[in-house]
Write a protein that holds these residues in place. Structure first.
Motif, PDB file in Angstrom:
ATOM      1  N   SER A 225      38.614 -35.316  35.413  1.00  0.00           N
ATOM      2  CA  SER A 225      39.207 -34.696  36.589  1.00  0.00           C
ATOM      3  C   SER A 225      40.029 -33.464  36.219  1.00  0.00           C
ATOM      4  O   SER A 225      39.901 -32.402  36.837  1.00  0.00           O
ATOM      5  N   ARG A 287      41.399 -32.286  49.136  1.00  0.00           N
ATOM      6  CA  ARG A 287      40.408 -32.759  48.166  1.00  0.00           C
ATOM      7  C   ARG A 287      39.003 -32.362  48.615  1.00  0.00           C
ATOM      8  O   ARG A 287      38.186 -31.913  47.814  1.00  0.00           O
ATOM      9  N   ARG A 333      46.511 -30.448  42.625  1.00  0.00           N
ATOM     10  CA  ARG A 333      45.830 -31.676  42.215  1.00  0.00           C
ATOM     11  C   ARG A 333      45.980 -31.902  40.713  1.00  0.00           C
ATOM     12  O   ARG A 333      46.186 -33.029  40.245  1.00  0.00           O
ATOM     13  N   GLN A 337      48.492 -35.102  38.521  1.00  0.00           N
ATOM     14  CA  GLN A 337      47.836 -36.109  37.702  1.00  0.00           C
ATOM     15  C   GLN A 337      48.371 -36.173  36.282  1.00  0.00           C
ATOM     16  O   GLN A 337      47.985 -37.058  35.511  1.00  0.00           O
ATOM     17  N   ASP A 402      41.680 -38.385  43.395  1.00  0.00           N
ATOM     18  CA  ASP A 402      42.428 -38.149  42.158  1.00  0.00           C
ATOM     19  C   ASP A 402      43.190 -39.402  41.753  1.00  0.00           C
ATOM     20  O   ASP A 402      43.595 -40.201  42.588  1.00  0.00           O
TER      21      ASP A 402
END
Length: 423
Positions: A225, A287, A333, A337, A402
């Motif tokens: 990702s 997203r 995003r 993460q 995610d």
């Protein structure tokens, strides 16, 4: 506070965000002042377009090497200390560049030296934002920051040219840029808390020495990702080419020189508006839009092959910039993460790739424009960007949800560290 409930006034109500926002905006304007002044100064001394372009490119490319090596300092020490120290260093270097008798070779070295620590400041600032703006306010804050950067670039280019024309002194403009860094340093030093990086967690503390600096690169490379989001952001290198080919394109279509500024500002203005529009989007919507926006950003540029007039080109390039707000979404995003203790290193790597992609994109577009034409070069870069963005989205499955943070399996351990500097 949920993401849907976050409003612009909720973000500006946070004092530390206002400090970061003002510091970044005024120093960004100063950066554009410096780019205008350097271009004019080098061309004035050498009458060489090649040397002028080389010096301009030198403001983009050094972070490719320095980001993986320096960004980790923002994961080791107080991020406030890192930011104001870098600003003071850059003020000194820019101040030396403003000395009228500075030899041209030394000036070139100073340009590279100023660009080298930029990823350290950026990674520290971006890593601090989620702490300053928790919850849904972070997404809105990133949108505001991205839009402000675009507006500051336009203002800096325009005002820089006006100041040089009015004073006849590029050195004065460089001195103003040095002053903006001192202002930024003062705001950060006395307007922020220390913001110490977290320790432990996914990165651990038992790895052999020497892995700390490159831990961010290893983390991104091992996580599908994160790598996909970084690669998608790097496709912006295809979409920034109109800015570098505005002057040749104006000459190609036979328009007046006054149109160059309009065309250079078009994509930047579009991205600024796009950043504000995507700021309020929820997690699920952004997203779903990440890859479609990245794909769509290249399509208006493809139409440039038909050599549209100035105002049609301004509209097309502005729409491309609007869709290029996918970079803001991808960055949000990405950051959310990454664990805080390794965030600056991961951001430094991704940001260095983005900056390098822009420099290489401009260089590639210039070569194509010489071999073909400016209009066809812009169109080919736009088409290539759309194809690459779609491929990245499919290969890395960026439409999938995610993870809140990358897992321990994806995060390589870092070396033992001393306590962060508490200043």
């Amino acid at each position: 506070m949920s993401e849907q409930a976050a409003r612009f006034r909720d973000v500006f109500a946070v004092g530390e965000f206002r400090v970061l926002w003002i510091a970044q905006a005024q120093s960004r304007i100063g950066d554009q002042f410096a780019r205008v002044a350097l271009s004019l100064l080098v061309f004035e001394r050498t009458s060489s377009a090649a040397l002028t372009a080389l010096v301009y490119a030198s403001t983009y490319l050094p972070p490719l090497l320095t980001a993986p090596l320096l960004a980790g300092l923002a994961d080791r020490y107080s991020r406030r200390t890192v930011m104001w120290t870098v600003d003071v260093l850059r003020a000194v270097l820019i101040g030396l560049m403003a000395v009228p008798a500075m030899p041209l070779p030394v000036l070139g070295l100073l340009v590279v030296a100023v660009a080298c620590p930029e990823p350290l400041f950026s990674s520290a600032r971006i890593a601090t934002l989620p702490k300053v703006l928790p919850g849904g306010r972070y997404q809105v804050g990133m949108g505001i920051t991205g839009a402000t950067d675009g507006i500051a670039q336009i203002a800096g280019f325009a005002l820089g040219g006006v100041v040089v024309a009015a004073t006849g002194s590029p050195h004065l403009v460089l001195a103003v840029n040095a002053l903006t860094f001192l202002v930024s340093a003062a705001l950060v030093r006395w307007g922020l808390r220390p913001h110490l990086p977290e320790t432990g967690g996914d990165t651990g503390s038992s790895a052999p020495k020497g892995r700390f600096a490159l831990a961010g690169v290893r983390l991104v490379a091992r996580n599908r990702s994160l790598m996909g989001l970084a690669a998608l952001a790097w496709t912006f290198g295809f979409y920034v080419v109109p800015e570098s080919l505005a002057a040749p394109y104006v000459a190609e279509i036979g328009a007046g020189a006054s149109a160059v500024g309009l065309l250079m500002a078009a994509d930047v203005a579009g991205m600024a508006i796009g950043g504000l529009l995507v700021a309020r989007l929820g997690t699920e919507v952004r997203r779903r839009l990440t890859v479609p926006l990245a794909f769509a950003a290249g399509l208006p540029l493809v139409v440039t092959f038909a050599e549209p007039g100035v105002w049609a080109a301004v509209a097309l390039w502005a729409v491309s910039g609007l869709c290029s707000s996918f970079v803001v979404i991808a960055e949000v995003r990405f950051v959310l993460q990454v664990p805080d203790e390794i965030r600056a290193r991961a951001i430094g790597f991704a940001a260095a790739g983005l900056q390098t992609a822009q420099g290489l994109g401009m260089a590639l577009a210039g070569v194509l424009a010489e071999a073909l034409s400016p209009a066809l070069s812009i169109a080919l870069c736009g088409a290539a960007g759309s194809v690459v963005a779609l491929a990245i989205g499919l290969v890395f499955r960026l439409a999938a949800p995610d993870e809140p943070q990358v897992s321990e399996r994806s995060a390589p351990p870092a070396e033992d560290r001393s306590e962060p500097v508490r200043t």
